[in-house]
Design a protein around this motif. Structure first.
Motif, mmCIF file in Angstrom:
data_model
loop_
_atom_site.group_PDB
_atom_site.id
_atom_site.type_symbol
_atom_site.label_atom_id
_atom_site.label_comp_id
_atom_site.label_asym_id
_atom_site.label_seq_id
_atom_site.Cartn_x
_atom_site.Cartn_y
_atom_site.Cartn_z
ATOM 1 N N PRO A 125 30.132 -5.946 33.912
ATOM 2 C CA PRO A 125 30.576 -4.672 33.187
ATOM 3 C C PRO A 125 29.341 -3.934 32.371
ATOM 4 C CG PRO A 125 31.452 -6.445 32.210
ATOM 5 C CD PRO A 125 30.893 -6.802 33.507
ATOM 6 N N ARG A 126 28.314 -4.726 32.025
ATOM 7 C CA ARG A 126 27.242 -4.272 31.154
ATOM 8 C C ARG A 126 26.399 -3.017 31.884
ATOM 9 N NH1 ARG A 126 25.756 -6.170 26.220
ATOM 10 N NH2 ARG A 126 23.441 -5.843 26.703
ATOM 11 N N LEU A 127 26.259 -3.270 33.111
ATOM 12 C CA LEU A 127 25.723 -2.516 34.020
ATOM 13 C C LEU A 127 26.184 -0.880 33.681
ATOM 14 C CD1 LEU A 127 25.614 -4.133 37.449
ATOM 15 C CD2 LEU A 127 23.542 -3.486 36.183
ATOM 16 N N ALA A 177 17.331 0.270 33.952
ATOM 17 C CA ALA A 177 18.771 0.310 33.672
ATOM 18 C C ALA A 177 19.492 -1.004 33.654
ATOM 19 C CB ALA A 177 19.604 1.465 34.624
ATOM 20 N N VAL A 178 19.162 -1.728 34.841
ATOM 21 C CA VAL A 178 19.633 -3.098 34.989
ATOM 22 C C VAL A 178 19.184 -3.916 33.856
ATOM 23 C CG1 VAL A 178 19.921 -5.161 36.463
ATOM 24 C CG2 VAL A 178 19.889 -2.784 37.500
ATOM 25 N N LEU A 179 17.839 -3.956 33.700
ATOM 26 C CA LEU A 179 17.195 -4.845 32.528
ATOM 27 C C LEU A 179 17.778 -4.443 31.290
ATOM 28 C CD1 LEU A 179 13.790 -5.186 34.333
ATOM 29 C CD2 LEU A 179 15.664 -6.473 34.821
ATOM 30 N N ALA A 180 17.987 -3.478 31.065
ATOM 31 C CA ALA A 180 18.727 -3.148 29.355
ATOM 32 C C ALA A 180 19.725 -3.663 29.322
ATOM 33 C CB ALA A 180 18.759 -1.327 29.597
ATOM 34 N N VAL A 182 26.206 -0.365 29.298
ATOM 35 C CA VAL A 182 24.797 -0.353 28.851
ATOM 36 C C VAL A 182 23.941 0.438 29.593
ATOM 37 C CG1 VAL A 182 22.683 -1.410 27.991
ATOM 38 C CG2 VAL A 182 25.081 -2.428 27.283
ATOM 39 N N GLY A 183 23.863 0.057 30.882
ATOM 40 C CA GLY A 183 23.037 0.768 31.695
ATOM 41 C C GLY A 183 23.276 1.956 32.159
ATOM 42 N N ALA A 184 24.432 2.699 31.914
ATOM 43 C CA ALA A 184 24.678 4.094 32.388
ATOM 44 C C ALA A 184 24.555 4.997 31.368
ATOM 45 C CB ALA A 184 26.427 4.074 32.477
ATOM 46 N N TRP A 185 23.776 4.544 30.168
ATOM 47 C CA TRP A 185 23.503 5.620 29.268
ATOM 48 C C TRP A 185 21.935 5.381 28.658
ATOM 49 C CZ3 TRP A 185 27.364 8.864 28.758
ATOM 50 C CH2 TRP A 185 28.685 8.305 29.025
ATOM 51 N N HIS A 220 17.025 5.283 34.929
ATOM 52 C CA HIS A 220 17.300 6.144 33.989
ATOM 53 C C HIS A 220 18.735 5.975 33.859
ATOM 54 C CE1 HIS A 220 13.626 7.541 35.794
ATOM 55 N NE2 HIS A 220 13.225 7.911 34.370
ATOM 56 N N GLY A 221 19.495 5.352 34.901
ATOM 57 C CA GLY A 221 21.033 5.064 34.638
ATOM 58 C C GLY A 221 21.515 4.516 35.737
ATOM 59 N N TRP A 222 22.621 3.652 35.394
ATOM 60 C CA TRP A 222 23.396 2.871 36.511
ATOM 61 C C TRP A 222 24.590 3.811 36.756
ATOM 62 C CZ3 TRP A 222 21.995 -1.581 39.647
ATOM 63 C CH2 TRP A 222 23.179 -2.049 40.381
ATOM 64 N N ARG A 223 24.787 3.958 37.908
ATOM 65 C CA ARG A 223 26.086 5.050 38.117
ATOM 66 C C ARG A 223 27.307 4.650 38.881
ATOM 67 N NH1 ARG A 223 24.307 7.421 33.877
ATOM 68 N NH2 ARG A 223 22.385 8.672 34.281
#
Length: 540
Positions: free
Chosen positions: A213-215, A275-278, A218-221, A203-206
């Motif tokens: 940087p895409r973690l 979140a990683v795979l997004a 992209v992955g934080a939202w 549900h989110g990379w924090r």
């Protein structure tokens, strides 16, 4: 005789008045040994009382912690000095005894309160800090009494377990640095020494990773969250997210270290990775299909893809872990390992071929291979992995520590294999469950009352004394699917955190729930003073 009865009555009234004004200390967690002295030996803190830390700069954080607490909640200014003076009155002395002296427990401290002075001594700065936390609980739980009277006591204290942990999930809902610091203060107040920071999930990379940087971009939202208890009543469509920069992470680590708390970061793998795979769909078993940061709670095989056990994935994870391990001084890194939807590996031609090449039995064997690979890398950097009890599936990695959440079975199995264990069974240690049967607040759909937390013992009786030594301690977990703001964190955490602290610190032989609830009343007054929004219906 006519005069004797009125005099006796007066003396009795004075005694009762004194008892009401200076009640026996209500300390949580309960100390190993405590002797209460005479009221006439009580210590008084006034403006310009002196706090001395003698011959050791490592005690300055403890001294400043107490001075700041007194100033914030009691509006008194204390003087700080390193110069001892035997003739000084109203003095609080902090001593670090000979560190070369062997101690069975480096967290042990002695606290003595007399009319002219208070002394806190230990052979470690950590022990002195815990003495400060006990001293704070000897203060009146209200800012009104000035000068402050502290009851005369002699305390010898040390913890039962070496690992005393609390977890916070910031993936489901993000909490900013200022609140994370406050959360760390909660742990310090209760003499906990490990903060498990759950930084990544579906549900989110924090956490900022400079090489990827895409973690965070992209992955934080995520685009929305389900409304209400799962399966929910639709989606709120509100973007939610956030992350910690590496500078902020360093700031939090420093803050925790000053409170003698080790932060254990968790980077989830191979599941809980949406979140990683997004951000990097090429690391999934279906690289050509687009992915989204998860918007609903739970694990669903149909949607929750997992990391492909490819060389590209391992290279990516090693780069991520290299940055994480460089940030965190902790000797431990939590790598998750739970709830991996292995159906994706079953459907993956690459994964099936890898199982054959490596001579693995099945997908459980593939997970074991995955964890072994990561452990070998982490160990090469001088660190140790911790994982949820699913890391036992297919064979436990040689040096891994097991965090047992699906009951105690995994922890028992790991202890029998001579691996360190942290007990955190969901039915006793998950504070996202309701504290009472009818809760108007939205919570996870189980029931965990205060008494169940308090009466839990982390050492299963099935273990032999030799096996029981591998029970390192226990941990409370706070998952935040239904916890969206700091006030709700407080509501779910307190007073169960008090119960947890006593389970982990105090002797098992001293545990007594009715007595604990009596002592808790003073603590709740202190929470009122500190504006902590605890659950007031905990006893129902």
């Amino acid at each position: 005789m006519k005069f004797f009865i009125p005099i006796l009555a007066v003396l009795l009234c004075l005694q009762l008045s004194s008892s009401a004004q200076y009640p026996n200390p209500s300390i949580i967690p309960q100390p190993q040994e405590m002797k209460v002295g005479k009221v006439t030996d009580n210590f008084t803190i006034v403006n310009n009382s002196t706090l001395v830390f003698i011959s050791d700069s490592s005690l300055r954080p403890s001294a400043e912690f107490f001075i700041n607490f007194i100033k914030k909640y009691y509006y008194l200014d204390l003087k700080l000095t390193t110069i001892a003076d035997a003739n000084r009155r109203n003095v609080i002395n902090l001593f670090r005894e000979n560190a070369a002296i062997e101690s069975t427990n480096p967290e042990k401290y002695h606290l003595d309160v007399l009319s002219k002075s208070i002394s806190i001594r230990s052979n470690s700065a950590t022990g002195v800090f815990y003495g400060i936390q006990t001293l704070i609980q000897l203060l009146p739980p209200s800012a009104k009494p000035v000068p402050l009277q502290i009851r005369a006591v002699n305390i010898i204290d040390y913890p039962r377990f070496a690992y005393r942990g609390m977890h916070l999930d910031v993936s489901r809902h993000f909490f900013d640095v200022s609140f994370v610091k406050k959360y760390i203060d909660y742990l310090a107040m209760h003499k906990l020494n490990y903060f498990h920071w759950h930084l990544t999930d579906d549900h989110g990379w924090r956490i900022e990773i400079k090489k990827h940087p895409r973690l965070t971009t992209v992955g934080a939202w995520r685009d929305g969250s389900i409304i209400g208890l799962y399966p929910g009543k639709g989606n709120d469509g509100i973007s939610h997210g956030g992350y910690y920069t590496q500078a902020e992470v360093k700031e939090v680590i420093k803050y925790a270290a000053e409170r003698y708390i080790t932060i254990i970061p968790e980077i989830e793998m191979p599941g809980h990775s949406m979140a990683v795979l997004a951000a990097y769909p090429e690391l999934s078993t279906t690289p050509k299909l687009p992915k989204k940061v998860a918007e609903t709670w739970g694990i669903f095989n149909k949607f929750n893809n997992v990391l492909l056990p490819s060389e590209q994935t391992f290279s990516f994870l090693e780069e991520v872990l290299t940055e994480v391990m460089a940030l965190f001084p902790s000797p431990y890194v939590h790598i998750g390992g739970d709830e991996c939807s292995k159906i994706w590996w079953k459907q993956s031609a690459f994964s099936q071929q890898l199982i054959k090449e490596k001579g693995l039995k099945d997908e459980n064997g593939l997970q074991s291979y995955f964890i072994h690979r990561i452990e070998k890398f982490v160990n090469s950097k001088g660190k140790t992995i911790i994982g949820w009890d699913e890391i036992l599936d297919g064979g436990l990695a040689p040096n891994a520590i097991v965090m047992s959440w699906r009951g105690e079975k995994g922890g028992i199995a790991a202890a029998k294999q001579k691996h360190k264990v942290i007990m955190t069974p969901e039915n006793f240690m998950y504070f996202n469950h309701s504290q009472f049967l009818k809760d108007d607040s939205l919570t996870a759909a189980r029931y965990l009352p205060l008494a169940d937390v308090y009466n839990y013992d982390p050492v299963p009786p099935i273990l032999t004394p030799a096996e029981a030594k591998y029970i390192w301690g226990a941990q409370g977990n706070l998952w935040t699917e239904y916890i969206t703001n700091p006030a709700k964190v407080d509501y779910m955490l307190f007073p169960r955190l008090d119960a947890l602290s006593e389970v982990l610190w105090s002797p098992k032989s001293k545990r007594n729930f009715p007595n604990f609830k009596e002592r808790l009343q003073q603590q709740l007054k202190r929470y009122d003073m500190m504006q902590i929004k605890y659950s007031k219906r905990y006893s129902l």
